[in-house]
Design a protein around this motif. Structure first.
Motif, mmCIF file in Angstrom:
data_model
loop_
_atom_site.group_PDB
_atom_site.id
_atom_site.type_symbol
_atom_site.label_atom_id
_atom_site.label_comp_id
_atom_site.label_asym_id
_atom_site.label_seq_id
_atom_site.Cartn_x
_atom_site.Cartn_y
_atom_site.Cartn_z
ATOM 1 N N MET A 277 4.250 28.504 1.467
ATOM 2 C CA MET A 277 4.804 28.011 0.212
ATOM 3 C C MET A 277 4.625 29.050 -0.884
ATOM 4 O O MET A 277 3.533 29.584 -1.079
ATOM 5 N N TYR A 278 5.716 29.339 -1.588
ATOM 6 C CA TYR A 278 5.665 30.196 -2.778
ATOM 7 C C TYR A 278 5.917 29.317 -3.988
ATOM 8 O O TYR A 278 6.894 28.558 -4.033
ATOM 9 N N GLU A 284 4.320 26.111 -18.659
ATOM 10 C CA GLU A 284 3.839 24.788 -18.301
ATOM 11 C C GLU A 284 4.985 23.806 -18.092
ATOM 12 O O GLU A 284 4.818 22.779 -17.442
ATOM 13 N N ARG A 285 6.154 24.128 -18.618
ATOM 14 C CA ARG A 285 7.285 23.208 -18.531
ATOM 15 C C ARG A 285 8.109 23.385 -17.260
ATOM 16 O O ARG A 285 8.960 22.545 -16.955
ATOM 17 N N TYR A 286 7.894 24.455 -16.500
ATOM 18 C CA TYR A 286 8.727 24.748 -15.339
ATOM 19 C C TYR A 286 7.863 24.992 -14.101
ATOM 20 O O TYR A 286 6.813 25.630 -14.178
ATOM 21 N N LEU A 287 8.356 24.504 -12.972
ATOM 22 C CA LEU A 287 7.707 24.776 -11.693
ATOM 23 C C LEU A 287 8.776 24.861 -10.614
ATOM 24 O O LEU A 287 9.648 23.997 -10.510
ATOM 25 N N LEU A 288 8.712 25.936 -9.805
ATOM 26 C CA LEU A 288 9.635 26.123 -8.695
ATOM 27 C C LEU A 288 8.825 26.397 -7.436
ATOM 28 O O LEU A 288 7.912 27.234 -7.448
ATOM 29 N N GLU A 289 9.139 25.693 -6.346
ATOM 30 C CA GLU A 289 8.452 25.875 -5.069
ATOM 31 C C GLU A 289 9.473 26.092 -3.962
ATOM 32 O O GLU A 289 10.482 25.390 -3.884
ATOM 33 N N VAL A 290 9.178 27.060 -3.096
ATOM 34 C CA VAL A 290 9.958 27.298 -1.886
ATOM 35 C C VAL A 290 9.003 27.139 -0.713
ATOM 36 O O VAL A 290 7.955 27.798 -0.662
ATOM 37 N N VAL A 291 9.344 26.273 0.226
ATOM 38 C CA VAL A 291 8.460 25.962 1.344
ATOM 39 C C VAL A 291 9.211 26.155 2.656
ATOM 40 O O VAL A 291 10.353 25.695 2.801
ATOM 41 N N VAL A 308 9.333 18.933 17.360
ATOM 42 C CA VAL A 308 9.085 20.279 16.852
ATOM 43 C C VAL A 308 10.046 20.487 15.688
ATOM 44 O O VAL A 308 11.264 20.517 15.871
ATOM 45 N N GLU A 309 9.483 20.613 14.497
ATOM 46 C CA GLU A 309 10.304 20.659 13.287
ATOM 47 C C GLU A 309 10.193 22.012 12.606
ATOM 48 O O GLU A 309 9.098 22.508 12.356
ATOM 49 N N SER A 310 11.352 22.596 12.278
ATOM 50 C CA SER A 310 11.428 23.803 11.457
ATOM 51 C C SER A 310 12.216 23.455 10.205
ATOM 52 O O SER A 310 13.236 22.766 10.288
ATOM 53 N N GLY A 311 11.742 23.927 9.062
ATOM 54 C CA GLY A 311 12.416 23.513 7.846
ATOM 55 C C GLY A 311 12.264 24.495 6.704
ATOM 56 O O GLY A 311 11.396 25.374 6.714
ATOM 57 N N LEU A 312 13.125 24.318 5.713
ATOM 58 C CA LEU A 312 13.087 25.100 4.486
ATOM 59 C C LEU A 312 13.445 24.159 3.347
ATOM 60 O O LEU A 312 14.433 23.413 3.425
ATOM 61 N N SER A 313 12.634 24.168 2.285
ATOM 62 C CA SER A 313 12.910 23.297 1.149
ATOM 63 C C SER A 313 12.733 24.057 -0.158
ATOM 64 O O SER A 313 11.942 25.010 -0.244
ATOM 65 N N LEU A 314 13.482 23.611 -1.152
ATOM 66 C CA LEU A 314 13.415 24.165 -2.499
ATOM 67 C C LEU A 314 13.183 23.001 -3.449
ATOM 68 O O LEU A 314 13.948 22.034 -3.463
ATOM 69 N N ASN A 315 12.095 23.086 -4.249
ATOM 70 C CA ASN A 315 11.712 21.989 -5.129
ATOM 71 C C ASN A 315 11.509 22.512 -6.544
ATOM 72 O O ASN A 315 10.898 23.568 -6.746
ATOM 73 N N GLY A 316 12.012 21.770 -7.505
ATOM 74 C CA GLY A 316 11.877 22.182 -8.893
ATOM 75 C C GLY A 316 11.441 21.047 -9.794
ATOM 76 O O GLY A 316 11.799 19.880 -9.559
ATOM 77 N N VAL A 317 10.648 21.373 -10.804
ATOM 78 C CA VAL A 317 10.211 20.415 -11.818
ATOM 79 C C VAL A 317 10.450 21.027 -13.187
ATOM 80 O O VAL A 317 10.096 22.189 -13.423
#
Length: 404
Positions: A277-278, A284-291, A308-317
């Motif tokens: 995860m990056y 403080e108002r922004y958060l971005l995660e790549v998993v 067996v699971e492989s995945g990629l997700s992008l999450n933002g706040v």
């Protein structure tokens, strides 16, 4: 995918004392809350279409509007350097069309955050949960309530300001009330040991080993055979938590997982598993995660094995204003059902699914004790077995009020 927050700031005996003081100062006391939600789902049973709905439900209707009403309590009590916690909630779910799914659910948890001397820190907690799973992996036209009891122990020992040893023990029991689903009942015991080094900049590197034993007391009938789904699993991993800058970090682990079953050894697994995860928080108002990840996932408590699971997700706040928070997520998954006993006992290719999902949500604190939330989610599954294809969108609106 759930990523458990690590206690990276606890790097020495003095930090334990500081944490204990913080617990005492932030004791929130006793709170009571109520909440109500209304949700519309376009495909409650996650069916491939109206033809399958006709066969399973006796009609072509797929959608429903669900009303949820509940109340709960949270309690925190500091006792010297210790903290006692309690959380409980009960709620009622009512379906407008499929009223045979109406049920009462909830949970209760008791915990003790403990400190001993200047080097030991941990938590003991016990919990109960009653709920109904979604229908992603089930083809049911009946209500199946699952009850779960669990006990969890966590202990951390600080050798120095830089070295930490952590132990986790878990015992969990799950039982289904529907007689035809008793083969899903399970008892799981898990132990984890982790040794970590922390730098002065709060980055860390470590090694983690775990062992899991799962017992399924009721055998499953699969293609005319009686199958014992009990298994053992061992895992060894390297872990990293690298604070690249004050605003960015990389967290992850990689290693080797071995799962062995008592029956049908063809579904045993031995291979590489990992997660990375990056996160980037420029303000403080922004958060971005790549998993990204690859691993064994117990894809549903409605089934007896793994995928067996492989995945990629992008999450933002985005904290739009001091009282308004907006979230967004996008995920792409591939699931290979190599552990399914129903797949192992037949010839031909095994089931494989591709899943795309995305969603947006918002939460507004109208007042300090009043929250309003709304969300829109969409999920689409393309399976090698056509009967498991589905798409579904969900719209939700909720309100939560805390009284004291």
């Amino acid at each position: 995918m759930n990523l458990v927050a690590r206690l990276a700031c606890l790097v020495g005996g003095s930090m334990l004392t500081a944490l204990a003081s913080a617990q005492a100062q932030q004791d929130p006391g006793f709170n009571v809350y109520t909440q109500a939600d209304v949700t519309h789902e376009s495909n409650v049973f996650r069916l491939s279409g109206e033809d399958e709905a006709q066969q399973l439900l006796g009609g072509s209707e797929l959608a429903d509007t669900i009303f949820r009403f509940g109340a709960g309590v949270t309690a925190r009590k500091a006792v010297s350097r210790q903290m006692l916690t309690a959380d409980a909630e009960v709620y009622q779910l009512n379906y407008n069309n499929f009223d045979f799914l109406n049920h009462t659910a909830g949970f209760a948890n008791l915990g003790w955050n403990w400190l001993y001397g200047d080097r030991w820190l941990g938590r003991i907690e016990g919990g109960y949960e009653r709920k109904v799973q979604d229908f992603r992996e089930a083809r049911l036209s009946q209500l199946d309530v699952r009850n779960e009891n669990s006990v969890r122990l966590t202990a951390n020992y600080m050798f120095t300001r830089a070295w930490r040893l952590k132990f986790v023990g878990l015992i969990k029991e799950q039982k289904h009330e529907l007689a035809v689903r008793e083969d899903l009942n399970r008892q799981i015991s898990r132990g984890v040991a982790e040794f970590k080094y922390f730098s002065t900049k709060r980055s860390s590197v470590g090694i983690r080993t775990s062992f899991t034993s799962a017992d399924f007391p009721n055998r499953e009938q699969v293609n005319g055979d009686s199958v014992d789904n009990s298994y053992t699993e061992s895992e060894n991993r390297l872990t990293i938590d690298w604070r690249i800058t004050p605003a960015s970090a990389v967290k992850g682990s990689a290693g080797h997982t071995v799962r062995e079953y008592d029956d049908l050894g063809e579904r045993d697994f031995s291979g590489a598993t990992w997660e990375l995860m990056y996160s980037w928080e420029p303000r403080e108002r922004y958060l971005l995660e790549v998993v990204a990840w690859r691993g064994l996932e117990a894809y549903s408590d409605q089934v007896t094995s793994y995928v067996v699971e492989s995945g990629l997700s992008l999450n933002g706040v985005w904290k739009l204003t001091p009282v308004t928070t907006v979230t967004a997520t996008l995920a792409s998954l591939q699931r290979d059902y190599d552990g399914d006993p129903g797949q192992v006992t037949i010839s031909g290719p095994r089931r494989s699914d591709d899943v795309i999902s995305y969603g947006v949500g918002a939460e507004v604190a109208v007042r300090q004790n009043l929250l309003i939330n709304a969300g829109l989610d969409y999920e689409e599954r393309d399976s090698s077995s056509d009967r498991w294809d589905f798409d579904c969108y969900t719209v939700e609106l909720g309100i939560k009020a805390t009284f004291f």
